[in-house]
Design an enzyme around this catalytic site. Structure first.
Site, PDB file in Angstrom:
ATOM      1  N   HIS A 118      -3.106   7.710   1.869  1.00  8.79           N
ATOM      2  CA  HIS A 118      -3.530   6.364   1.486  1.00  8.79           C
ATOM      3  C   HIS A 118      -4.918   6.129   2.069  1.00  8.79           C
ATOM      4  O   HIS A 118      -5.204   6.526   3.196  1.00  8.79           O
ATOM      5  CB  HIS A 118      -2.534   5.341   2.034  1.00  8.79           C
ATOM      6  CG  HIS A 118      -2.976   3.927   1.838  1.00  8.79           C
ATOM      7  ND1 HIS A 118      -3.461   3.470   0.635  1.00  8.79           N
ATOM      8  CD2 HIS A 118      -3.024   2.880   2.690  1.00  8.79           C
ATOM      9  CE1 HIS A 118      -3.784   2.190   0.760  1.00  8.79           C
ATOM     10  NE2 HIS A 118      -3.531   1.814   1.999  1.00  8.79           N
ATOM     11  N   ASN A 164      -9.906   0.357  -0.123  1.00  8.42           N
ATOM     12  CA  ASN A 164      -8.442   0.412  -0.140  1.00  8.42           C
ATOM     13  C   ASN A 164      -7.942  -0.238  -1.432  1.00  8.42           C
ATOM     14  O   ASN A 164      -8.030  -1.452  -1.593  1.00  8.42           O
ATOM     15  CB  ASN A 164      -7.906  -0.329   1.096  1.00  8.42           C
ATOM     16  CG  ASN A 164      -6.391  -0.316   1.175  1.00  8.42           C
ATOM     17  OD1 ASN A 164      -5.702   0.059   0.217  1.00  8.42           O
ATOM     18  ND2 ASN A 164      -5.858  -0.723   2.307  1.00  8.42           N
ATOM     19  N   CYS A 218       0.817  -1.225   0.000  1.00  4.83           N
ATOM     20  CA  CYS A 218       0.000   0.000   0.000  1.00  4.83           C
ATOM     21  C   CYS A 218       0.850   1.274   0.000  1.00  4.83           C
ATOM     22  O   CYS A 218       0.330   2.355  -0.273  1.00  4.83           O
ATOM     23  CB  CYS A 218      -0.958  -0.006   1.182  1.00  4.83           C
ATOM     24  SG  CYS A 218      -2.153  -1.344   1.073  1.00  4.83           S
TER      25      CYS A 218
HETATM   26  N1  COA Z   1     -18.397  -7.467   9.499  1.00  3.70           N
HETATM   27  C1  COA Z   1     -18.939  -7.667  10.707  1.00  3.70           C
HETATM   28  N2  COA Z   1     -18.217  -7.920  11.800  1.00  3.70           N
HETATM   29  C2  COA Z   1     -16.878  -8.013  11.652  1.00  3.70           C
HETATM   30  C3  COA Z   1     -16.256  -7.839  10.412  1.00  3.70           C
HETATM   31  C4  COA Z   1     -17.075  -7.549   9.313  1.00  3.70           C
HETATM   32  N3  COA Z   1     -16.573  -7.359   8.066  1.00  3.70           N
HETATM   33  N4  COA Z   1     -14.924  -7.976  10.574  1.00  3.70           N
HETATM   34  C5  COA Z   1     -14.720  -8.225  11.876  1.00  3.70           C
HETATM   35  N5  COA Z   1     -15.902  -8.250  12.532  1.00  3.70           N
HETATM   36  C6  COA Z   1     -16.145  -8.479  13.955  1.00  3.70           C
HETATM   37  C7  COA Z   1     -15.023  -9.215  14.627  1.00  3.70           C
HETATM   38  O1  COA Z   1     -15.178 -10.603  14.457  1.00  3.70           O
HETATM   39  C8  COA Z   1     -15.187  -8.775  16.053  1.00  3.70           C
HETATM   40  O2  COA Z   1     -16.223  -9.529  16.627  1.00  3.70           O
HETATM   41  P1  COA Z   1     -16.145 -10.005  18.163  1.00  3.70           P
HETATM   42  O3  COA Z   1     -16.098  -8.718  18.950  1.00  3.70           O
HETATM   43  O4  COA Z   1     -17.391 -10.769  18.334  1.00  3.70           O
HETATM   44  O5  COA Z   1     -14.887 -10.792  18.278  1.00  3.70           O
HETATM   45  C9  COA Z   1     -15.689  -7.348  15.934  1.00  3.70           C
HETATM   46  O6  COA Z   1     -16.185  -7.214  14.605  1.00  3.70           O
HETATM   47  C10 COA Z   1     -14.633  -6.302  16.169  1.00  3.70           C
HETATM   48  O7  COA Z   1     -13.479  -6.639  15.400  1.00  3.70           O
HETATM   49  P2  COA Z   1     -12.171  -5.773  15.490  1.00  3.70           P
HETATM   50  O8  COA Z   1     -11.120  -6.415  14.645  1.00  3.70           O
HETATM   51  O9  COA Z   1     -11.850  -5.489  16.918  1.00  3.70           O
HETATM   52  O10 COA Z   1     -12.667  -4.415  14.813  1.00  3.70           O
HETATM   53  P3  COA Z   1     -11.907  -3.073  14.655  1.00  3.70           P
HETATM   54  O11 COA Z   1     -12.651  -1.983  15.287  1.00  3.70           O
HETATM   55  O12 COA Z   1     -10.437  -3.177  14.991  1.00  3.70           O
HETATM   56  O13 COA Z   1     -12.020  -2.824  13.095  1.00  3.70           O
HETATM   57  C11 COA Z   1     -10.671  -2.970  11.114  1.00  3.70           C
HETATM   58  C12 COA Z   1     -11.405  -3.750  12.208  1.00  3.70           C
HETATM   59  C13 COA Z   1     -10.020  -3.982  10.187  1.00  3.70           C
HETATM   60  C14 COA Z   1     -11.683  -2.147  10.339  1.00  3.70           C
HETATM   61  C15 COA Z   1      -9.629  -2.016  11.762  1.00  3.70           C
HETATM   62  O14 COA Z   1      -8.872  -2.729  12.715  1.00  3.70           O
HETATM   63  C16 COA Z   1      -8.717  -1.413  10.752  1.00  3.70           C
HETATM   64  O15 COA Z   1      -9.133  -0.670   9.890  1.00  3.70           O
HETATM   65  N6  COA Z   1      -7.407  -1.698  10.846  1.00  3.70           N
HETATM   66  C17 COA Z   1      -6.451  -1.174   9.915  1.00  3.70           C
HETATM   67  C18 COA Z   1      -6.543  -1.937   8.643  1.00  3.70           C
HETATM   68  C19 COA Z   1      -5.771  -1.326   7.554  1.00  3.70           C
HETATM   69  O16 COA Z   1      -5.665  -0.137   7.456  1.00  3.70           O
HETATM   70  N7  COA Z   1      -5.260  -2.201   6.680  1.00  3.70           N
HETATM   71  C20 COA Z   1      -4.587  -1.818   5.514  1.00  3.70           C
HETATM   72  C21 COA Z   1      -3.294  -1.164   5.787  1.00  3.70           C
HETATM   73  S1  COA Z   1      -2.542  -0.825   4.286  1.00  3.70           S
END
Ligand code: COA
Length: 328
Positions: A252, A282, A115
């Protein structure tokens, strides 16, 4: 030897026709529009058609950038394609793009910085021009990330989309060299110790498969906020600039919460931040030039504006670039 200077004189983009909304996705994946929108800001993504490859997307974006720069491939002597989803393991996607554009001279190669690929390619192109080894470079970020997603893993598949963006850099000439236009500086970083927070579980030499994206979302989020914030400071202080002098933050597009946190850190109002995440999701190496092109086309980013690019990706790799857009 006086170093040459590069001007960013054109940009272009291409998005595949097919749009997949969160609602459509939630019919096949255990997710919802509400969850995706709240956690990421994403509402939809573009997905490449069957048989439509990264080089196809790249060629369309490249042509668009050449047109807007008022150039043809005859004026270009280097093509750099930033991609994590090449058409083939080899040859490079850049050489395929070169052939499809009908360019029979110069050189072409790929850059792999996921990315942050566009920032790495921008820095490389700028340095080729500074060193006098290239006169004009077509820099393309292009991805078909949909091909390396595990469509049963809701924690990753909802986050990404396909697309391509491109810019043309050319060496400043005559009085342009003394102007304050062009690439002011680029700043690249990596820390391979964090490989396991964002990677693909396959590759030619490890598993002889293509693999799928795996991610520890919260860890990536934490790294993104601290590392991007650090590299933004670095870019501003290297140029003796205060963040208030920046006309546009073009970040980004990974998560709207990360983008907002960078804008707050820079004390930039939301109107000065270009965000396409709601419509593009993304698109990895394509996200920054896609956002730049959108803002140039709709008239927000104008000739002479000071733009700050930043990005982070798997590796981890991250970086930033400060550019005064256009030519005097
Ligand atoms: N739909 C519904 N629920 C989902 C889900 C989806 N697509 N993906 C995960 N969940 C659930 C999880 O299973 C978890 O459930 P639980 O509480 O029962 O265990 C809950 O949602 C929370 O998950 P969590 O991973 O803690 O969520 P979060 O607030 O951290 O958000 C991201 C997840 C991925 C959106 C966030 O962490 C993020 O954006 N991270 C950076 C990613 C990024 O930028 N990547 C690219 C870099 S180049």
């Amino acid at each position: 030897m006086t170093l040459k200077k590069s001007l960013l004189i054109g940009c272009g983009s291409y998005l595949p026709q097919r749009i997949v909304t969160n609602d459509e996705l939630s019919k096949t994946v255990d997710t919802s529009d509400e969850w995706i929108t709240k956690r990421t800001g994403i509402k939809q993504r573009h997905i490449a058609a069957d048989g439509e490859t990264t080089s196809d997307l790249a060629v369309n974006a490249g042509r668009d950038a050449l047109t807007r720069a008022g150039m043809t491939v005859d004026d270009i002597d280097l093509i750099i394609v930033a991609t994590t989803t090449p058409d083939d393991t080899f040859p490079s996607t850049a050489t395929k793009v070169q052939a499809k554009l009908g360019m029979e001279h110069g050189a072409a190669f790929d850059i792999q910085a996921v990315c942050a690929g566009f920032i790495y390619a921008l820095a490389t192109a700028d340095n080729f021009i500074k060193a006098g080894q290239a006169r004009a470079v077509l820099v393309i970020g292009a991805e078909t990330f949909s091909r390396i997603l595990d469509w049963e893993d809701r924690t990753t598949c909802v986050l990404f989309g396909d697309g391509a963006g491109a810019i043309v850099l050319r060496a400043a000439e005559g009085d342009e060299t003394e102007s304050n236009f062009g690439v002011m500086s680029t700043h690249l970083h990596s820390d391979g110790r964090h490989r396991d927070v964002l990677y693909v579980d396959g590759g030619p030499s490890s598993s002889q498969t293509v693999g799928h994206v795996r991610m520890a979302g919260q860890e990536v989020f934490r790294h993104a906020v601290s590392k991007l914030s650090g590299v933004i400071d670095e870019a501003l202080s290297a140029n003796g600039l205060d963040s208030s002098t920046v006309d546009w933050l073009i970040p980004h597009q990974a998560n709207s919460r990360i983008i907002k946190s960078m804008a707050q850190k820079m004390k930039l109002p939301e109107e000065k931040v270009v965000s396409t995440i709601d419509r593009h999701a993304n698109t990895s190496a394509a996200s920054v030039p896609l956002a730049l092109t959108e803002a140039v086309i709709d008239g927000r980013v104008k000739n002479g504006d000071l733009v700050l690019f930043e990005a982070i990706g798997g590796g981890l790799v991250w970086g930033a670039g400060l550019v005064r857009i256009g030519a005097p």
